[in-house]
Enzyme design. Sequence first.
Site, PDB file in Angstrom:
ATOM      1  N   SER A 182       9.538 -25.662  -2.533  1.00 21.07           N
ATOM      2  CA  SER A 182       8.342 -25.959  -1.745  1.00 21.07           C
ATOM      3  C   SER A 182       8.688 -26.556  -0.378  1.00 21.07           C
ATOM      4  CB  SER A 182       7.442 -26.947  -2.490  1.00 21.07           C
ATOM      5  OG  SER A 182       7.148 -26.489  -3.794  1.00 21.07           O
TER       6      SER A 182
HETATM    7  N1  SAH Z   1       9.768 -27.787  -7.632  1.00 23.97           N
HETATM    8  C1  SAH Z   1      10.595 -26.626  -7.436  1.00 23.97           C
HETATM    9  C2  SAH Z   1       9.731 -25.452  -7.108  1.00 23.97           C
HETATM   10  C3  SAH Z   1      10.099 -24.277  -7.921  1.00 23.97           C
HETATM   11  S1  SAH Z   1       9.002 -22.889  -7.795  1.00 23.97           S
HETATM   12  C4  SAH Z   1      11.622 -26.906  -6.368  1.00 23.97           C
HETATM   13  O1  SAH Z   1      11.565 -27.979  -5.736  1.00 23.97           O
HETATM   14  O2  SAH Z   1      12.514 -26.089  -6.170  1.00 23.97           O
HETATM   15  C5  SAH Z   1       8.238 -22.916  -9.387  1.00 23.97           C
HETATM   16  C6  SAH Z   1       9.154 -22.864 -10.577  1.00 23.97           C
HETATM   17  O3  SAH Z   1       8.341 -22.806 -11.752  1.00 23.97           O
HETATM   18  C7  SAH Z   1      10.086 -21.661 -10.641  1.00 23.97           C
HETATM   19  O4  SAH Z   1      11.396 -22.092 -10.800  1.00 23.97           O
HETATM   20  C8  SAH Z   1       9.596 -20.895 -11.878  1.00 23.97           C
HETATM   21  O5  SAH Z   1      10.629 -20.226 -12.570  1.00 23.97           O
HETATM   22  C9  SAH Z   1       8.987 -22.006 -12.698  1.00 23.97           C
HETATM   23  N2  SAH Z   1       8.017 -21.581 -13.706  1.00 23.97           N
HETATM   24  C10 SAH Z   1       7.081 -20.613 -13.646  1.00 23.97           C
HETATM   25  N3  SAH Z   1       6.359 -20.545 -14.780  1.00 23.97           N
HETATM   26  C11 SAH Z   1       6.856 -21.515 -15.595  1.00 23.97           C
HETATM   27  C12 SAH Z   1       6.536 -21.951 -16.910  1.00 23.97           C
HETATM   28  N4  SAH Z   1       5.569 -21.403 -17.623  1.00 23.97           N
HETATM   29  N5  SAH Z   1       7.258 -22.969 -17.427  1.00 23.97           N
HETATM   30  C13 SAH Z   1       8.259 -23.559 -16.732  1.00 23.97           C
HETATM   31  N6  SAH Z   1       8.594 -23.185 -15.474  1.00 23.97           N
HETATM   32  C14 SAH Z   1       7.908 -22.178 -14.917  1.00 23.97           C
END
Ligand code: SAH
Length: 212
Positions: A65
Amino acid sequence: MSHASAYDEERKDMVEYQIRRRGIKDNKVLEAMGKVARHLFVPEEMKDLAYQDEPLPIGKGQTISQPYIVAFMTEALKLSGNEKVLEIGTGSGYQTAILAEIAREVYTVELIPELSRRAQSVLNELGYTNIHYLIGDGSRGWPEESPYEAILVSAAPATIPEPLVEQLKVGGRMIIPVGTDFQELVLVTRKKEGWDEDRLIGVRFVPLITGS
Ligand code: SAH
């Protein structure tokens, strides 16, 4: 100037111009954002963009993000420092590090094993001992470790997953992007019966993948 200190300068500017001057006031959040080396959480070829005012790809179709959004979501949880926090969507582990700087314990769930493993290796390397990892579907939360004083979700479901609300302590807060084409950050406050919802700002997150 060495490379390391160039990143330090960029990070200072990031905190000042992208975060503090846009209204983030919580000192714990400003300090954490000033401390955590964001460039260590992005792919090698993105390092020089790590302190830009934008989200960046981290592989597997996922994104880290925008710094302001990380700060905004963290501030919304109003952490005092003694909380047990649940994070859904470990991704790069950057938001995890920000939470671990402030809260007592962080429990973080990621669906994609390779992303979780990469994040774990960076966070272990940095010496965090208050982070606990789970690979699996975070829309179910992490019930064995509940309740939590705060929950931060960084992928967007179409509607608020009830298991997450149920794993919040009464009075606890959850910040979560909700929606499909149009998404908003929603601040959920758990009540004895049910919960309150505050709609904060419009956002764009990757979808929370569910039903697995
Ligand atoms: N906070 C993270 C943002 C990652 S983007 C950062 O700072 O990098 C969102 C993330 O959520 C991705 O890695 C994706 O794989 C994960 N995601 C999507 N659906 C999910 C689920 N049902 N359970 C766990 N993680 C999930």
